[in-house]
Design a protein around this motif. Structure first.
Motif, PDB file in Angstrom:
ATOM      1  N   PRO A  31      21.906   6.574 -18.160  1.00  0.00           N
ATOM      2  CA  PRO A  31      22.598   6.023 -17.000  1.00  0.00           C
ATOM      3  C   PRO A  31      21.715   6.100 -15.764  1.00  0.00           C
ATOM      4  O   PRO A  31      20.732   6.828 -15.733  1.00  0.00           O
ATOM      5  CB  PRO A  31      23.813   6.955 -16.850  1.00  0.00           C
ATOM      6  CG  PRO A  31      23.303   8.262 -17.378  1.00  0.00           C
ATOM      7  CD  PRO A  31      22.356   7.934 -18.503  1.00  0.00           C
ATOM      8  N   ALA A  32      22.078   5.361 -14.751  1.00  0.00           N
ATOM      9  CA  ALA A  32      21.342   5.415 -13.493  1.00  0.00           C
ATOM     10  C   ALA A  32      21.538   6.763 -12.842  1.00  0.00           C
ATOM     11  O   ALA A  32      22.574   7.400 -13.012  1.00  0.00           O
ATOM     12  CB  ALA A  32      21.842   4.312 -12.553  1.00  0.00           C
ATOM     13  N   ASP A  53      17.032  -1.894  -3.871  1.00  0.00           N
ATOM     14  CA  ASP A  53      17.832  -1.962  -5.095  1.00  0.00           C
ATOM     15  C   ASP A  53      17.194  -1.097  -6.187  1.00  0.00           C
ATOM     16  O   ASP A  53      16.441  -1.592  -7.033  1.00  0.00           O
ATOM     17  CB  ASP A  53      17.940  -3.423  -5.550  1.00  0.00           C
ATOM     18  CG  ASP A  53      18.927  -3.592  -6.703  1.00  0.00           C
ATOM     19  OD1 ASP A  53      19.552  -2.585  -7.104  1.00  0.00           O
ATOM     20  OD2 ASP A  53      19.055  -4.736  -7.193  1.00  0.00           O
ATOM     21  N   ALA A 110      18.788   0.342  -8.617  1.00  0.00           N
ATOM     22  CA  ALA A 110      19.403   0.043  -9.915  1.00  0.00           C
ATOM     23  C   ALA A 110      18.577  -0.981 -10.692  1.00  0.00           C
ATOM     24  O   ALA A 110      18.428  -0.881 -11.917  1.00  0.00           O
ATOM     25  CB  ALA A 110      20.822  -0.450  -9.715  1.00  0.00           C
ATOM     26  N   ALA A 111      18.020  -1.945  -9.993  1.00  0.00           N
ATOM     27  CA  ALA A 111      17.196  -2.958 -10.671  1.00  0.00           C
ATOM     28  C   ALA A 111      15.889  -2.344 -11.173  1.00  0.00           C
ATOM     29  O   ALA A 111      15.356  -2.776 -12.210  1.00  0.00           O
ATOM     30  CB  ALA A 111      16.901  -4.115  -9.715  1.00  0.00           C
ATOM     31  N   ILE A 129      15.456   0.682 -12.344  1.00  0.00           N
ATOM     32  CA  ILE A 129      15.632   1.645 -13.438  1.00  0.00           C
ATOM     33  C   ILE A 129      16.534   1.117 -14.550  1.00  0.00           C
ATOM     34  O   ILE A 129      16.936   1.882 -15.422  1.00  0.00           O
ATOM     35  CB  ILE A 129      16.206   2.966 -12.897  1.00  0.00           C
ATOM     36  CG1 ILE A 129      17.591   2.754 -12.297  1.00  0.00           C
ATOM     37  CG2 ILE A 129      15.271   3.577 -11.864  1.00  0.00           C
ATOM     38  CD1 ILE A 129      18.267   4.041 -11.857  1.00  0.00           C
ATOM     39  N   LYS A 130      16.852  -0.177 -14.541  1.00  0.00           N
ATOM     40  CA  LYS A 130      17.785  -0.693 -15.547  1.00  0.00           C
ATOM     41  C   LYS A 130      17.223  -0.575 -16.960  1.00  0.00           C
ATOM     42  O   LYS A 130      17.978  -0.450 -17.932  1.00  0.00           O
ATOM     43  CB  LYS A 130      18.163  -2.135 -15.234  1.00  0.00           C
ATOM     44  CG  LYS A 130      17.009  -3.124 -15.279  1.00  0.00           C
ATOM     45  CD  LYS A 130      17.488  -4.523 -14.917  1.00  0.00           C
ATOM     46  CE  LYS A 130      16.330  -5.537 -14.947  1.00  0.00           C
ATOM     47  NZ  LYS A 130      16.799  -6.891 -14.559  1.00  0.00           N
ATOM     48  N   THR A 131      15.883  -0.599 -17.092  1.00  0.00           N
ATOM     49  CA  THR A 131      15.243  -0.377 -18.395  1.00  0.00           C
ATOM     50  C   THR A 131      14.434   0.910 -18.299  1.00  0.00           C
ATOM     51  O   THR A 131      13.372   0.931 -17.656  1.00  0.00           O
ATOM     52  CB  THR A 131      14.309  -1.544 -18.763  1.00  0.00           C
ATOM     53  OG1 THR A 131      15.047  -2.762 -18.726  1.00  0.00           O
ATOM     54  CG2 THR A 131      13.725  -1.338 -20.149  1.00  0.00           C
ATOM     55  N   PRO A 132      14.905   1.997 -18.903  1.00  0.00           N
ATOM     56  CA  PRO A 132      14.256   3.297 -18.720  1.00  0.00           C
ATOM     57  C   PRO A 132      12.763   3.306 -19.016  1.00  0.00           C
ATOM     58  O   PRO A 132      11.986   3.900 -18.267  1.00  0.00           O
ATOM     59  CB  PRO A 132      15.022   4.213 -19.677  1.00  0.00           C
ATOM     60  CG  PRO A 132      16.377   3.601 -19.753  1.00  0.00           C
ATOM     61  CD  PRO A 132      16.158   2.116 -19.683  1.00  0.00           C
ATOM     62  N   SER A 189      10.832   1.840 -16.154  1.00  0.00           N
ATOM     63  CA  SER A 189      11.252   2.328 -14.843  1.00  0.00           C
ATOM     64  C   SER A 189      10.111   3.072 -14.163  1.00  0.00           C
ATOM     65  O   SER A 189       9.125   3.460 -14.814  1.00  0.00           O
ATOM     66  CB  SER A 189      12.449   3.269 -15.000  1.00  0.00           C
ATOM     67  OG  SER A 189      12.043   4.464 -15.664  1.00  0.00           O
ATOM     68  N   TRP A 235      18.728  12.100 -17.399  1.00  0.00           N
ATOM     69  CA  TRP A 235      17.416  11.591 -17.018  1.00  0.00           C
ATOM     70  C   TRP A 235      16.339  12.637 -17.271  1.00  0.00           C
ATOM     71  O   TRP A 235      15.230  12.316 -17.711  1.00  0.00           O
ATOM     72  CB  TRP A 235      17.404  11.168 -15.544  1.00  0.00           C
ATOM     73  CG  TRP A 235      17.726   9.720 -15.340  1.00  0.00           C
ATOM     74  CD1 TRP A 235      18.896   9.190 -14.885  1.00  0.00           C
ATOM     75  CD2 TRP A 235      16.871   8.591 -15.620  1.00  0.00           C
ATOM     76  NE1 TRP A 235      18.828   7.804 -14.857  1.00  0.00           N
ATOM     77  CE2 TRP A 235      17.590   7.409 -15.303  1.00  0.00           C
ATOM     78  CE3 TRP A 235      15.578   8.469 -16.103  1.00  0.00           C
ATOM     79  CZ2 TRP A 235      17.064   6.141 -15.452  1.00  0.00           C
ATOM     80  CZ3 TRP A 235      15.038   7.193 -16.252  1.00  0.00           C
ATOM     81  CH2 TRP A 235      15.772   6.048 -15.927  1.00  0.00           C
TER      82      TRP A 235
END
Length: 340
Positions: A29-30, A194, A196-197, A199-202, A205, A232
């Motif tokens: 998750p973020a 942003d 979230a954008a 880290i959307k793909t770990p 990231s 994380w």
């Protein structure tokens, strides 16, 4: 979120032990986002910030970070800070607390007079980092300090719940020799853009890319909870093992306490030298015998206090004291003749 590892991670005291982690499936998750964006009221003090400390002030944060145009901007692997940057930040946080810019909250009732733990990372991010970087151009604090970036050779993994003084002191005190710049997510990621954008793909990231670039990962424990209560951090540990990184555990510096112990342990030596110099010429044996025994007693007592050898050293010094007081063989020959 489901994680089915074949191994496990455990944090134990000041160190940690790790077994190999091979996840069957990991959905990360973020990172937690706390609070609201920087407000106009919070921005007012930022206009008075000393801009000479921030070479990136006034640049476009989106452009610096390559938002919308990944081919341009500073590469993610260079969103880093130095050891001196962290020390400077510690001083700035202390000033902000004293000036009422960083204040205790219901979620973080830190002691404003404390210099050991300090406000946690959530509080510092919301009340200090986000307002400051928004006023400067919405870049990360790392690129505000180093607008051209620095190559990452140290990755810091932490839990955000730690106090900032606690965190900085441990990182600075455990900084690996030869390392120049480190990635710290709160300082390296642009908190007003942003995230979230990003880290959307770990695996692509900033966390993964900077860890891939670094030679060492520094695990930073805290007084509140295990960092591996955050998924994380578990993912970062798994990735560090997979990439073959050197993993270290951060500890606060002991130099101040070690210096104090050394100075106190030198005290009996100085006393012994002075007593030897001032001993009377009529009893030269006193210099080399009685004074040396007294010196050993004092030394063993201090050693027991500062090195955790209390029981052993106390017994040795007590035995030496009894021998000195009860057995004439310990006394100089001239004094022995006087006893007869």
């Amino acid at each position: 979120v489901r994680v089915r590892p074949w191994g496990s991670i455990a944090f134990c005291g000041s160190g940690w032990r790790m077994a190999v982690i091979i996840p069957m499936a990991v959905v990360v998750p973020a990172p937690e986002v706390v609070g609201q964006p920087a407000t106009v009221e919070n921005l007012s003090w930022c206009a008075l910030a000393d801009r000479s400390k921030y070479p990136g002030w006034g640049e476009d944060g989106s452009r610096l970070h390559g938002i919308g145009d990944p081919g341009k901007g500073v590469p993610i692997k260079r969103w880093c800070v130095t050891r001196d940057d962290l020390l400077m930040l510690r001083g700035e946080i202390k000033k902000a607390i004293k000036g009422g810019i960083i204040r205790p909250t219901d979620r973080d009732s830190f002691d404003a007079t404390d210099d050991v733990i300090g406000p946690n990372m959530y509080t510092v991010c919301e009340q200090y980092i986000k307002p400051l970087t928004k006023e400067a151009g919405s870049m990360s604090w790392a690129l505000l300090r180093n607008p051209r970036g620095l190559d990452c050779d140290l990755f810091i993994t932490h839990a955000w719940i730690e106090g900032m003084f606690e965190f900085i002191d441990k990182v600075v005190g455990s900084w690996p020799k030869g390392s120049r710049a480190c990635y710290v997510c709160m300082l390296s990621n642009p908190q007003n853009l942003d995230i979230a954008a990003l880290i959307k793909t770990p695996r692509s990231s900033p966390f993964a890319l900077c860890l891939e670039s670094a030679s060492h990962m520094l695990v930073t424990p805290n007084h509140a909870s295990s960092i591996y209560s955050r998924l994380w951090c578990v993912y970062e540990a798994y990735l560090a093992i997979k990439l073959g990184k050197t993993i270290l555990t951060a500890k606060p510096s002991q130099r101040r306490h070690q210096l104090r112990a050394v100075l106190l342990l030198c005290l009996p030596l100085v006393c012994g030298i002075l007593m030897r110099m001032n001993a009377g010429e009529h009893c030269p044996d006193l210099k080399g015998n009685l004074m040396m025994n007294m010196f050993l007693i004092i030394f063993l007592k201090l050693l027991s206090i500062f090195n955790g050898l209390h029981s052993v050293c106390s017994r040795m010094s007590a035995s030496l004291s009894r021998c000195l007081s009860c057995h004439p063989i310990w006394l100089p020959p001239k004094l022995l003749r006087g006893r007869g």
